[in-house]
Design a protein around this motif. Structure first.
Motif, PDB file in Angstrom:
ATOM      1  N   LEU A 139       0.839  -1.195   0.000  1.00  0.00           N
ATOM      2  CA  LEU A 139       0.000   0.000   0.000  1.00  0.00           C
ATOM      3  C   LEU A 139       0.873   1.244   0.000  1.00  0.00           C
ATOM      4  N   SER A 140       0.574   2.161  -0.912  1.00  0.00           N
ATOM      5  CA  SER A 140       1.219   3.470  -0.944  1.00  0.00           C
ATOM      6  C   SER A 140       0.206   4.496  -0.454  1.00  0.00           C
ATOM      7  N   VAL A 141       0.544   5.179   0.624  1.00  0.00           N
ATOM      8  CA  VAL A 141      -0.315   6.229   1.160  1.00  0.00           C
ATOM      9  C   VAL A 141       0.257   7.560   0.689  1.00  0.00           C
ATOM     10  N   VAL A 142      -0.563   8.343  -0.005  1.00  0.00           N
ATOM     11  CA  VAL A 142      -0.123   9.621  -0.562  1.00  0.00           C
ATOM     12  C   VAL A 142      -0.794  10.752   0.211  1.00  0.00           C
ATOM     13  N   VAL A 143       0.041  11.683   0.697  1.00  0.00           N
ATOM     14  CA  VAL A 143      -0.444  12.844   1.433  1.00  0.00           C
ATOM     15  C   VAL A 143       0.124  14.087   0.755  1.00  0.00           C
ATOM     16  N   VAL A 144      -0.744  15.008   0.351  1.00  0.00           N
ATOM     17  CA  VAL A 144      -0.303  16.268  -0.251  1.00  0.00           C
ATOM     18  C   VAL A 144      -0.181  17.311   0.848  1.00  0.00           C
ATOM     19  N   ALA A 145       0.965  17.987   0.885  1.00  0.00           N
ATOM     20  CA  ALA A 145       1.215  19.001   1.901  1.00  0.00           C
ATOM     21  C   ALA A 145       1.333  20.377   1.253  1.00  0.00           C
ATOM     22  N   HIS A 146       0.348  21.197   1.496  1.00  0.00           N
ATOM     23  CA  HIS A 146       0.390  22.597   1.072  1.00  0.00           C
ATOM     24  C   HIS A 146      -0.316  23.407   2.149  1.00  0.00           C
ATOM     25  N   ARG A 147       0.472  24.182   2.879  1.00  0.00           N
ATOM     26  CA  ARG A 147      -0.043  25.012   3.972  1.00  0.00           C
ATOM     27  C   ARG A 147      -0.757  24.149   5.019  1.00  0.00           C
ATOM     28  N   GLU A 148      -0.088  23.084   5.432  1.00  0.00           N
ATOM     29  CA  GLU A 148      -0.654  22.135   6.395  1.00  0.00           C
ATOM     30  C   GLU A 148       0.239  21.955   7.623  1.00  0.00           C
ATOM     31  N   GLN A 149       1.112  22.925   7.907  1.00  0.00           N
ATOM     32  CA  GLN A 149       2.084  22.726   8.982  1.00  0.00           C
ATOM     33  C   GLN A 149       1.435  22.468  10.342  1.00  0.00           C
ATOM     34  N   GLY A 150       0.238  22.940  10.557  1.00  0.00           N
ATOM     35  CA  GLY A 150      -0.430  22.709  11.828  1.00  0.00           C
ATOM     36  C   GLY A 150      -1.019  21.316  11.972  1.00  0.00           C
ATOM     37  N   PHE A 151      -1.062  20.566  10.874  1.00  0.00           N
ATOM     38  CA  PHE A 151      -1.724  19.269  10.868  1.00  0.00           C
ATOM     39  C   PHE A 151      -0.845  18.106  10.425  1.00  0.00           C
ATOM     40  N   ILE A 152       0.173  18.381   9.627  1.00  0.00           N
ATOM     41  CA  ILE A 152       0.907  17.323   8.928  1.00  0.00           C
ATOM     42  C   ILE A 152       1.593  16.339   9.875  1.00  0.00           C
ATOM     43  N   ARG A 153       2.151  16.813  10.969  1.00  0.00           N
ATOM     44  CA  ARG A 153       2.846  15.905  11.900  1.00  0.00           C
ATOM     45  C   ARG A 153       1.861  14.890  12.494  1.00  0.00           C
ATOM     46  N   ALA A 154       0.726  15.357  12.953  1.00  0.00           N
ATOM     47  CA  ALA A 154      -0.266  14.446  13.540  1.00  0.00           C
ATOM     48  C   ALA A 154      -0.794  13.469  12.494  1.00  0.00           C
ATOM     49  N   CYS A 155      -1.015  13.954  11.290  1.00  0.00           N
ATOM     50  CA  CYS A 155      -1.486  13.086  10.217  1.00  0.00           C
ATOM     51  C   CYS A 155      -0.483  11.970   9.945  1.00  0.00           C
ATOM     52  N   LEU A 156       0.763  12.339   9.716  1.00  0.00           N
ATOM     53  CA  LEU A 156       1.781  11.340   9.385  1.00  0.00           C
ATOM     54  C   LEU A 156       2.035  10.388  10.538  1.00  0.00           C
ATOM     55  N   THR A 157       2.017  10.896  11.752  1.00  0.00           N
ATOM     56  CA  THR A 157       2.193  10.035  12.922  1.00  0.00           C
ATOM     57  C   THR A 157       1.059   9.035  13.020  1.00  0.00           C
ATOM     58  N   SER A 158      -0.162   9.480  12.696  1.00  0.00           N
ATOM     59  CA  SER A 158      -1.302   8.557  12.761  1.00  0.00           C
ATOM     60  C   SER A 158      -1.177   7.436  11.729  1.00  0.00           C
ATOM     61  N   ILE A 159      -0.424   7.671  10.680  1.00  0.00           N
ATOM     62  CA  ILE A 159      -0.187   6.632   9.668  1.00  0.00           C
ATOM     63  C   ILE A 159       0.998   5.754  10.073  1.00  0.00           C
ATOM     64  N   LEU A 160       2.100   6.384  10.414  1.00  0.00           N
ATOM     65  CA  LEU A 160       3.330   5.649  10.695  1.00  0.00           C
ATOM     66  C   LEU A 160       3.274   4.834  11.978  1.00  0.00           C
ATOM     67  N   ASP A 161       2.455   5.235  12.929  1.00  0.00           N
ATOM     68  CA  ASP A 161       2.376   4.530  14.209  1.00  0.00           C
ATOM     69  C   ASP A 161       1.343   3.406  14.222  1.00  0.00           C
ATOM     70  N   GLN A 162       0.811   3.050  13.066  1.00  0.00           N
ATOM     71  CA  GLN A 162      -0.171   1.973  12.984  1.00  0.00           C
ATOM     72  C   GLN A 162       0.468   0.642  13.362  1.00  0.00           C
ATOM     73  N   PRO A 163      -0.223  -0.153  14.175  1.00  0.00           N
ATOM     74  CA  PRO A 163       0.314  -1.472  14.519  1.00  0.00           C
ATOM     75  C   PRO A 163       0.088  -2.465  13.366  1.00  0.00           C
ATOM     76  N   LEU A 164       1.169  -2.859  12.738  1.00  0.00           N
ATOM     77  CA  LEU A 164       1.110  -3.824  11.638  1.00  0.00           C
ATOM     78  C   LEU A 164       2.150  -4.905  11.861  1.00  0.00           C
ATOM     79  N   ALA A 165       1.793  -6.134  11.551  1.00  0.00           N
ATOM     80  CA  ALA A 165       2.764  -7.226  11.647  1.00  0.00           C
ATOM     81  C   ALA A 165       3.906  -6.999  10.665  1.00  0.00           C
ATOM     82  N   ASP A 166       3.589  -6.510   9.475  1.00  0.00           N
ATOM     83  CA  ASP A 166       4.593  -6.223   8.450  1.00  0.00           C
ATOM     84  C   ASP A 166       4.593  -4.723   8.180  1.00  0.00           C
ATOM     85  N   ARG A 167       5.398  -4.001   8.923  1.00  0.00           N
ATOM     86  CA  ARG A 167       5.429  -2.541   8.795  1.00  0.00           C
ATOM     87  C   ARG A 167       5.861  -2.098   7.396  1.00  0.00           C
ATOM     88  N   ASP A 168       6.637  -2.929   6.719  1.00  0.00           N
ATOM     89  CA  ASP A 168       7.112  -2.580   5.383  1.00  0.00           C
ATOM     90  C   ASP A 168       6.046  -2.760   4.302  1.00  0.00           C
TER      91      ASP A 168
END
Length: 109
Positions: free
Chosen positions: A4-33
């Motif tokens: 799965l490729s998750v695509v996030v467009v960042a334009h004037r999102e500095q107040g939100f982008i960290r929380a968004c990406l963390t919510s994706i990257l911190d997902q519990p998966l058996a195969d993180r890759d």
């Protein structure tokens, strides 16, 4: 190889982008890759791209795509998807958060 490729467009999102990406990257998966995250820095004048690059330096599943000029939402999503290696693409808005079990439901073991 990511499934799965998750695509996030960042334009004037500095107040939100960290929380968004963390919510994706911190997902519990058996195969993180199984997931890669592509952030398209759509020529944002704020620190959205900087935040994404900072997170990318700590997590190899995240990469920042820099088209060099403003594309707009749709073309920026397509630019990110073109860089993706996954069999599937999921577009996530930079001001959204994924539920803690979202990727496990999309990518069952």
């Amino acid at each position: 190889m990511p499934r799965l490729s998750v695509v996030v467009v960042a334009h004037r999102e500095q107040g939100f982008i960290r929380a968004c990406l963390t919510s994706i990257l911190d997902q519990p998966l058996a195969d993180r890759d199984a997931v890669e995250v592509l952030v398209v820095d759509d020529a944002s004048a704020d620190h959205s791209g900087d935040i994404a690059r900072e997170l990318a330096s700590a997590d190899p599943r995240l990469q920042v795509v820099e088209p060099g000029s403003r594309l707009g939402p749709g073309p920026a999503q397509l630019a990110g998807a073109a860089q993706g290696r996954g069999a599937y693409v999921w577009f996530v808005d930079a001001h959204d958060l994924l539920a803690p079990d979202a990727l496990a439901r999309v990518l069952p073991a």
